[in-house]
Scaffold this motif. Structure first.
Motif, PDB file in Angstrom:
ATOM      1  N   PRO A 232       0.828  -1.215   0.000  1.00 17.10           N
ATOM      2  CA  PRO A 232       0.000   0.000   0.000  1.00 17.10           C
ATOM      3  C   PRO A 232       0.857   1.257   0.000  1.00 17.10           C
ATOM      4  N   GLN A 301      -5.699   5.056  -3.014  1.00 16.86           N
ATOM      5  CA  GLN A 301      -5.439   3.635  -3.232  1.00 16.86           C
ATOM      6  C   GLN A 301      -4.116   3.456  -3.965  1.00 16.86           C
ATOM      7  N   PRO A 302      -3.424   2.351  -3.697  1.00 18.84           N
ATOM      8  CA  PRO A 302      -3.807   1.263  -2.777  1.00 18.84           C
ATOM      9  C   PRO A 302      -3.535   1.645  -1.319  1.00 18.84           C
ATOM     10  N   TYR A 303      -4.464   1.275  -0.456  1.00 26.10           N
ATOM     11  CA  TYR A 303      -4.291   1.535   0.962  1.00 26.10           C
ATOM     12  C   TYR A 303      -4.669   0.285   1.756  1.00 26.10           C
ATOM     13  N   LYS A 329     -13.943   2.437  -1.852  1.00 28.84           N
ATOM     14  CA  LYS A 329     -12.481   2.352  -1.857  1.00 28.84           C
ATOM     15  C   LYS A 329     -12.077   1.075  -1.137  1.00 28.84           C
ATOM     16  N   PRO A 331      -9.772  -1.692   0.400  1.00 27.41           N
ATOM     17  CA  PRO A 331      -8.385  -1.796   0.885  1.00 27.41           C
ATOM     18  C   PRO A 331      -7.717  -3.075   0.394  1.00 27.41           C
TER      19      PRO A 331
END
Length: 382
Positions: A232, A301-303, A329, A331
Motif C-alpha cells: 500500500p 489507493q492502494p491503501y 475504496k 483496501p
C-alpha cells in the motif's frame, strides 16, 4: 520469573481482591480457559483460529504499567490505594474498600511510587487525604492526583523528586469526585504540578496506553506484516490513539489516522514529519470522518486498513459507514486488533456479508491473571 503456582498463593496479593478473575488458576489453566472462550466466540472461523500466544514469564506479574486507584483514609491515619466494591452487609448494600497496596500485578515503579506517596500523604497531608483526595491515575510518564476540591497550589509544594520513579516524571492535578476513567473526559482541566508537563511534547496525559509490552510489539509486528503485503501507499488507522503504528511503517508508506481526542491527534500528526509521505490525523468519530470529503480525498489507493477499537468494537453506525466506505475504496488488506472476542465475532459477521473473510485469528494473552485477551484478525476480500 513468575511462580508456577497461582496468584492467590502470592503473599503480596490481597485475598479479598477479586479484580484478577483467574487468580485461583495456574497459568496453563488460564490459557486453557481463554482458548476455550475464543473457540466459543469465534468457533465459526475455527479453521483460521490459532492457539493463544502466552505472555513471557517475566510479564505474567508486575506487567500493569498503568492504573487508576481510589484512595481510602484508614482509621489509623494511614492512606491506602485500591478500589471499592459493592457488598451486602446485614441486608443492605454498601461499599467496601479493597487495598492494592502490595498488588503484585502492578509494575515495580508503580509499587514503589505508591508506597512513597502513601507515606507522604499520611505524614504531611493527612487532612487533604481524609477530606478531599479521591485517588490517583498513573500512565507513564504521568501521575495524576485526583481530589474533590481545588488543591493544585498545595500539591505543587510537595517535593515530587522524592516520590517519582522512572519512567514517571510528571505530576498533574485533576479536580473531580471520581478518578476511574473520568479523567479521560473533557470535563475539568488537568493542571500541571511538576515536571513542566505543559511545555513539552510528551505522550498526552489523557491518551490511552496499552499495558502489554512484548506481546504488543509482537502483535503490531504481525499486523504490519499483513498490512504491507499488498504494497500500500497508505495505511488508514481507525481509533489510532497517539499514532504509534505510524512509526513502524516504511519511509515510503503514508499514514492517516482517525481518533476522537484532539490532544492525541495533534501528537500523532507530528510523530513522523516528512515531505515525502502523508502523515495526518483527524479528530472526531470514525463514522463522522468517513463522511468528510476532506478526509476521504486523502485516502488514496492502494491503501491498507487497520482497526483497533475499544472493547465494544464497532457500533452499528460506524459499521454501516465503514462498510459503505469500503465499497467505494477497497483496501488491500484489513487488520483488526480486538480486545473482545464477542464484539469481534459480531463485527466479523458484518464484514463477511460484504465479502471479507478472515484468514487469520490470533489470540494474545495481553492480560495475565484476568479473563481478558486480545485477538488479531486478518481479513481479505473474497
Amino acid at each position: 520469573m513468575v511462580s508456577t503456582g497461582t496468584l492467590a498463593t502470592n503473599p503480596a496479593c490481597n485475598p479479598s481482591c477479586g479484580a484478577c478473575h483467574y487468580k485461583e488458576l495456574t497459568y496453563p489453566e488460564q490459557l486453557d480457559r481463554k482458548q476455550r472462550w475464543a473457540e466459543d466466540r469465534l468457533g465459526r472461523w475455527q479453521s483460521v483460529l490459532q492457539k493463544i500466544v502466552p505472555a513471557p514469564p517475566a510479564e505474567r506479574l508486575g506487567y500493569r504499567s498503568k492504573s487508576w486507584m481510589r484512595s481510602c483514609f484508614e482509621n489509623d491515619g494511614t492512606v491506602s490505594f485500591g478500589w471499592y466494591r459493592r457488598i451486602q452487609l446485614q441486608g443492605k448494600w454498601t461499599d467496601e474498600f479493597v487495598s492494592w497496596n502490595s498488588c503484585p500485578v502492578q509494575s515495580t515503579p508503580i509499587q514503589i511510587m505508591t508506597d512513597k506517596l502513601r507515606q507522604l500523604l499520611a505524614r504531611e497531608l493527612p487532612d487533604f487525604s481524609r477530606d478531599s483526595l479521591t485517588g490517583i491515575w498513573l500512565g507513564s510518564p504521568h501521575l495524576v492526583v485526583v481530589a474533590r476540591h481545588e488543591h493544585a497550589e498545595r500539591l505543587a509544594q510537595v517535593d515530587w523528586n522524592r516520590i517519582l520513579v522512572p519512567p514517571f516524571d510528571r505530576v498533574w492535578f485533576h479536580c473531580n469526585p471520581q478518578v476511574e476513567y473520568k479523567i479521560f473526559t473533557k470535563k475539568g482541566a488537568i493542571q500541571p504540578i511538576f515536571g513542566n508537563p505543559a511545555q513539552d511534547t510528551t505522550h498526552p496525559v489523557r491518551a490511552f496506553r496499552q499495558i502489554a509490552r512484548s506481546l504488543l510489539a509482537e502483535a503490531r509486528a504481525r499486523a504490519l506484516e499483513f498490512l504491507l503485503t499488498g504494497k500500500p501507499s497508505l495505511v488508514l488507522d481507525l481509533y489510532c490513539g497517539t499514532g504509534d503504528l505510524s512509526l513502524l511503517l516504511p519511509p515510503d508508506v503514508g499514514w492517516l489516522g482517525i481518533e476522537r481526542s484532539r490532544e492525541m491527534v495533534r501528537y500523532a500528526s507530528d510523530l513522523r514529519p516528512s515531505e515525502n509521505i502523508s502523515q495526518a490525523a483527524f479528530a472526531g468519530t470514525v463514522e463522522q470522518r468517513l463522511q468528510d470529503a476532506k478526509v476521504r480525498d486523502k485516502i488514496v489507493q492502494p491503501y491498507a486498513l487497520f482497526i483497533n477499537p475499544p472493547r465494544p468494537g464497532l457500533g452499528r453506525e460506524v459499521r454501516g459507514q465503514l462498510l459503505a466506505f469500503l465499497k467505494s475504496k477497497t483496501p488491500t488488506t484489513v487488520v483488526y486488533l480486538s480486545c473482545s472476542a464477542s464484539s469481534l465475532a459480531r463485527d466479523l459477521e458484518a464484514f463477511e456479508h460484504e465479502g471479507y473473510r478472515p484468514t487469520l485469528l490470533q489470540p494474545y494473552d495481553f492480560f495475565p491473571q484476568t479473563e481478558h485477551f486480545e485477538t488479531l484478525a486478518v481479513l481479505e476480500k473474497s
